[in-house]
Scaffold this active site. Sequence first.
Site, PDB file in Angstrom:
ATOM      1  NE  ARG A 231      -4.262  -1.389   0.083  1.00  0.00           N
ATOM      2  CZ  ARG A 231      -4.391  -2.448  -0.730  1.00  0.00           C
ATOM      3  NH1 ARG A 231      -3.416  -2.781  -1.534  1.00  0.00           N
ATOM      4  NH2 ARG A 231      -5.496  -3.154  -0.731  1.00  0.00           N
ATOM      5  CD  GLU A 260      -3.000   2.907  -5.459  1.00  0.00           C
ATOM      6  OE1 GLU A 260      -4.021   2.262  -5.771  1.00  0.00           O
ATOM      7  OE2 GLU A 260      -1.999   2.399  -4.944  1.00  0.00           O
ATOM      8  CG  HIS A 278      -3.189  -1.014  -6.998  1.00  0.00           C
ATOM      9  ND1 HIS A 278      -3.619  -0.433  -5.838  1.00  0.00           N
ATOM     10  CD2 HIS A 278      -3.162  -2.342  -6.722  1.00  0.00           C
ATOM     11  CE1 HIS A 278      -3.851  -1.351  -4.921  1.00  0.00           C
ATOM     12  NE2 HIS A 278      -3.568  -2.525  -5.439  1.00  0.00           N
TER      13      HIS A 278
END
Length: 312
Positions: A231, A260, A278
């Site tokens: 993360r 993000e 991601h």
Amino acid sequence: MKPRLLQHGRLPEQTEARLAEHFDVHPFWAESDPAAYLAQHGGEFVAMTTRAATGVDATMLAALPNLRVVSSFGVGLDKLDLDTARARGIAVGYTPDVLNDCVADTAFALLMDAARQVSAADRYVRRGAWPRGPYPLTTRVSGKRLGIVGMGRIGRVIAKRSSGFDMEVRYFGRKAQDGVPYGFEPSLPALAEWADFLVIAASGGPETRHLVSADVLKALGPQGYLINIARGTVVDEAALVDALANQRIAGAGLDVFEDEPNVPPALFALDNVVLLPHVASGTHETRAAMAGLVFDNLQSFFATGAVLRSAI
Ligand code: 8YV
């Protein structure tokens, strides 16, 4: 009558079709005024799906007074309010393990790319620079030291991958893990100082926020590489941008970011960082397995009262 299910965030097409066969699904992701919809209809829903990146917070759970089960697509729990779910006896299913291989593969893709500059060298060829001179030398991976932050399910697979590269592995975490054949390092700065490559595989959330601080990056040093497939919040992103821009670390490979899908623009011009949107679990095979488990968790809950893989 089919149970009423709130679908929070899109899921793979086949899964949405399969859910619609067994549940009375409402596509919450298409709502123009989500809060107004929940205020009026929240009481109808006994089940919901969500995604790790979307989660479900206290406000939303409060608007779903009859909710009995949440089924989340993904392994991350940092956006799910598990305390409220536990207190209200709401079951929470998630999709661990099925993504370990692909996430570990991506960690290695980033590690190899950061060290051997695959993406940067590709850009060099494409912009026609090769005829003007050879590409600069890069950094060897085989035989180097790999520090893993978080020796959980994914961290273990990353460690296993590294044996093919004859790397020495040590790890940092809350505690030493039983049955793990790698050295436990109780200090993260000490692990960073030892490692050539520091790979983040720890969970997100308040406990690990900015664990990789400016000091940890300083310990990693100008020869060290940081890889993050966990993360964005685990790393102090401003400190990382500064370290990369000023070559205080050698490079980085990042699949995740603090905000993000926004990536710090200062990174775009740097050749010592590899940026992914991601996608670590984003293969057809793994996403199908994750989607299958989202469905199976729900089906199990309505058949037996318990999800197959519980996050609580
Ligand atoms: C997912 C992830 O792609 O599982 C997780 O926690 O971060 C990824 O595998 C994504 O978060 C699903 O929304």
